[in-house]
Design a protein around this motif. Structure first.
Motif, PDB file in Angstrom:
ATOM      1  N   SER A   1       0.826  -1.200   0.000  1.00 41.05           N
ATOM      2  CA  SER A   1       0.000   0.000   0.000  1.00 41.05           C
ATOM      3  C   SER A   1       0.865   1.257   0.000  1.00 41.05           C
ATOM      4  O   SER A   1       0.369   2.339  -0.264  1.00 41.05           O
ATOM      5  N   VAL A   2       2.145   1.110   0.298  1.00 42.08           N
ATOM      6  CA  VAL A   2       3.009   2.303   0.315  1.00 42.08           C
ATOM      7  C   VAL A   2       4.199   2.249  -0.629  1.00 42.08           C
ATOM      8  O   VAL A   2       4.809   3.280  -0.888  1.00 42.08           O
ATOM      9  N   SER A   3       4.572   1.080  -1.136  1.00 44.53           N
ATOM     10  CA  SER A   3       5.767   1.066  -1.981  1.00 44.53           C
ATOM     11  C   SER A   3       5.812  -0.139  -2.902  1.00 44.53           C
ATOM     12  O   SER A   3       5.054  -1.093  -2.757  1.00 44.53           O
ATOM     13  N   ASN A   4       6.740  -0.073  -3.857  1.00 43.03           N
ATOM     14  CA  ASN A   4       6.940  -1.169  -4.792  1.00 43.03           C
ATOM     15  C   ASN A   4       8.210  -1.941  -4.462  1.00 43.03           C
ATOM     16  O   ASN A   4       8.771  -2.597  -5.326  1.00 43.03           O
ATOM     17  N   VAL A   5       8.679  -1.829  -3.226  1.00 38.92           N
ATOM     18  CA  VAL A   5       9.927  -2.506  -2.866  1.00 38.92           C
ATOM     19  C   VAL A   5       9.813  -4.002  -3.212  1.00 38.92           C
ATOM     20  O   VAL A   5       8.788  -4.634  -2.937  1.00 38.92           O
ATOM     21  N   PRO A   6      10.844  -4.557  -3.872  1.00 38.47           N
ATOM     22  CA  PRO A   6      10.785  -5.980  -4.193  1.00 38.47           C
ATOM     23  C   PRO A   6      10.709  -6.841  -2.925  1.00 38.47           C
ATOM     24  O   PRO A   6      11.419  -6.573  -1.952  1.00 38.47           O
ATOM     25  N   VAL A   7       9.842  -7.831  -2.936  1.00 40.64           N
ATOM     26  CA  VAL A   7       9.656  -8.699  -1.772  1.00 40.64           C
ATOM     27  C   VAL A   7       9.779 -10.156  -2.198  1.00 40.64           C
ATOM     28  O   VAL A   7       9.132 -10.586  -3.149  1.00 40.64           O
ATOM     29  N   ILE A   8      10.625 -10.893  -1.478  1.00 35.80           N
ATOM     30  CA  ILE A   8      10.689 -12.346  -1.659  1.00 35.80           C
ATOM     31  C   ILE A   8      10.100 -12.982  -0.415  1.00 35.80           C
ATOM     32  O   ILE A   8      10.540 -12.715   0.702  1.00 35.80           O
ATOM     33  N   MET A   9       9.065 -13.790  -0.592  1.00 33.84           N
ATOM     34  CA  MET A   9       8.416 -14.441   0.539  1.00 33.84           C
ATOM     35  C   MET A   9       9.142 -15.751   0.860  1.00 33.84           C
ATOM     36  O   MET A   9       9.538 -16.481  -0.033  1.00 33.84           O
ATOM     37  N   LEU A  10       9.265 -16.026   2.152  1.00 33.29           N
ATOM     38  CA  LEU A  10       9.774 -17.325   2.594  1.00 33.29           C
ATOM     39  C   LEU A  10       8.583 -18.134   3.065  1.00 33.29           C
ATOM     40  O   LEU A  10       7.814 -17.677   3.911  1.00 33.29           O
ATOM     41  N   THR A  11       8.426 -19.300   2.523  1.00 32.67           N
ATOM     42  CA  THR A  11       7.282 -20.080   2.936  1.00 32.67           C
ATOM     43  C   THR A  11       7.714 -21.480   3.341  1.00 32.67           C
ATOM     44  O   THR A  11       8.658 -22.031   2.795  1.00 32.67           O
ATOM     45  N   ALA A  12       7.032 -22.006   4.331  1.00 33.23           N
ATOM     46  CA  ALA A  12       7.366 -23.340   4.810  1.00 33.23           C
ATOM     47  C   ALA A  12       6.678 -24.398   3.952  1.00 33.23           C
ATOM     48  O   ALA A  12       7.143 -25.511   3.827  1.00 33.23           O
TER      49      ALA A  12
ATOM     50  N   SER B   1      10.094   8.187  -4.435  1.00 35.45           N
ATOM     51  CA  SER B   1       9.794   7.438  -3.209  1.00 35.45           C
ATOM     52  C   SER B   1       8.393   7.775  -2.718  1.00 35.45           C
ATOM     53  O   SER B   1       8.161   7.866  -1.515  1.00 35.45           O
ATOM     54  N   ALA B   2       7.481   7.962  -3.649  1.00 32.24           N
ATOM     55  CA  ALA B   2       6.131   8.380  -3.271  1.00 32.24           C
ATOM     56  C   ALA B   2       5.548   7.457  -2.207  1.00 32.24           C
ATOM     57  O   ALA B   2       5.640   6.237  -2.320  1.00 32.24           O
ATOM     58  N   GLY B   3       5.005   8.055  -1.169  1.00 33.98           N
ATOM     59  CA  GLY B   3       4.380   7.273  -0.103  1.00 33.98           C
ATOM     60  C   GLY B   3       5.360   6.819   0.970  1.00 33.98           C
ATOM     61  O   GLY B   3       4.957   6.221   1.958  1.00 33.98           O
ATOM     62  N   LEU B   4       6.643   7.094   0.765  1.00 34.43           N
ATOM     63  CA  LEU B   4       7.652   6.686   1.752  1.00 34.43           C
ATOM     64  C   LEU B   4       8.318   7.908   2.356  1.00 34.43           C
ATOM     65  O   LEU B   4       8.446   8.936   1.700  1.00 34.43           O
ATOM     66  N   VAL B   5       8.754   7.770   3.583  1.00 32.80           N
ATOM     67  CA  VAL B   5       9.424   8.894   4.239  1.00 32.80           C
ATOM     68  C   VAL B   5      10.862   9.023   3.729  1.00 32.80           C
ATOM     69  O   VAL B   5      11.574   8.038   3.623  1.00 32.80           O
ATOM     70  N   LEU B   6      11.236  10.245   3.402  1.00 33.12           N
ATOM     71  CA  LEU B   6      12.639  10.529   3.070  1.00 33.12           C
ATOM     72  C   LEU B   6      13.227  11.333   4.216  1.00 33.12           C
ATOM     73  O   LEU B   6      12.608  12.290   4.687  1.00 33.12           O
ATOM     74  N   SER B   7      14.415  10.953   4.667  1.00 32.16           N
ATOM     75  CA  SER B   7      15.025  11.706   5.749  1.00 32.16           C
ATOM     76  C   SER B   7      15.537  13.034   5.196  1.00 32.16           C
ATOM     77  O   SER B   7      15.744  13.191   3.981  1.00 32.16           O
ATOM     78  N   VAL B   8      15.765  13.987   6.105  1.00 27.98           N
ATOM     79  CA  VAL B   8      16.316  15.278   5.705  1.00 27.98           C
ATOM     80  C   VAL B   8      17.662  15.056   4.992  1.00 27.98           C
ATOM     81  O   VAL B   8      17.975  15.687   3.984  1.00 27.98           O
TER      82      VAL B   8
END
Ligand code: CA
Length: 255
Positions: A72-83, A169-176
């Motif tokens: 809902s906030v980013s397109n960061v790539p995610v790899i799921m670990l599943t059992a 980085s829309a939707g994500l916080v950027l530090s100063v």
């Protein structure tokens, strides 16, 4: 500046945490570890990792909940670990916006290969979009033009770079510090007040207020909320009143 890529691991099992951390560090990744979903989400917002390895089985908020929030906030790539290596889990993961999945137990080689593949696929940086547009703000990166609701606004080169950084980085916080680096090319500690004053001027120029879409996040920095990601999964049911109000103007057909 280092070009090491940062991987965030969200996994509650100590053994697997250690294994992942060791393998990733040996392969020249910067590593962050969270043992639960809520911590993982907050680390992701603070550090903008290049990729997240996310375990499905977590205490409290499980991997699916974490994934939903991340998406809902980013397109960061995610790899799921599943059992479980069931087809249903795999389909669920990819359908929910995961980029890939690994079934435990996996080999180190497989892990690194998957991570590299997902990173390659998710970073077509040379083919960067020429135009960013979210319905409110449009930035033409070639013509260096900014418009709000279709009206061109004259901005300075620094303001242009600030806006480009926000929309990347829309939707994500950027530090100063990140904003200083992006817009001025300064080291992240040099001239922190500049960011504050430039954002004040920029908001004024674009007709925006403190309440958005560029918002200050106390203690962290600033975030640009594009119109579509301003809402979360929990949207209020705005249609609830509509049927009765519109029905009021309609005469029932004769029966
Ligand atoms: Ca687990």
């Amino acid at each position: 500046m280092t070009d090491q890529q940062m991987v965030l691991i969200i996994e509650d099992e100590g053994d697997i945490q250690t294994l992942l951390r060791t393998v990733l560090s040996r392969n020249d990744f910067d590593v962050l570890v969270a043992s639960d979903g809520v911590t993982g989400i907050s680390l992701a917002a603070q550090h903008h990792p290049d990729l997240i390895v996310l375990d499905v089985g977590l205490p409290d908020l499980d991997g699916w909940g974490v994934l939903e929030h991340l998406r809902s906030v980013s397109n960061v790539p995610v790899i799921m670990l599943t059992a479980h290596g069931t087809e249903a889990d795999r389909v669920r993961g990819l359908g929910a916006g995961a980029d890939d999945y690994l079934v435990k137990p996996f080999s180190n080689k497989e892990l690194i290969a998957r991570i590299r593949a997902v990173l390659r696929r998710s970073q077509p940086v040379p083919a960067q979009q020429d135009v960013y547009s979210d319905g409110l703000l449009t930035i033409d990166l070639i013509a260096k033009l900014v418009s709000v609701h279709g009206l061109v606004v004259k901005v300075t080169p620094i303001e242009f770079r600030l806006l480009s950084a926000f929309t990347r980085s829309a939707g994500l916080v950027l530090s100063v510090g990140q904003l200083l680096e992006a817009a001025w090319g300064n080291p992240p500690t040099d001239g922190q007040d500049r960011v504050k004053f430039s954002i004040l001027r920029l908001r004024k120029k674009l007709g925006w207020s403190e309440s958005g879409p560029i918002v200050a996040v106390r203690g962290f920095g600033y975030r640009y909320d594009p119109p579509s990601s301003a809402r979360t999964g929990e949207t209020p049911d705005i249609h609830a009143d509509e049927p009765s109000s519109s029905a009021a103007g309609v005469t029932a057909p004769p029966s």
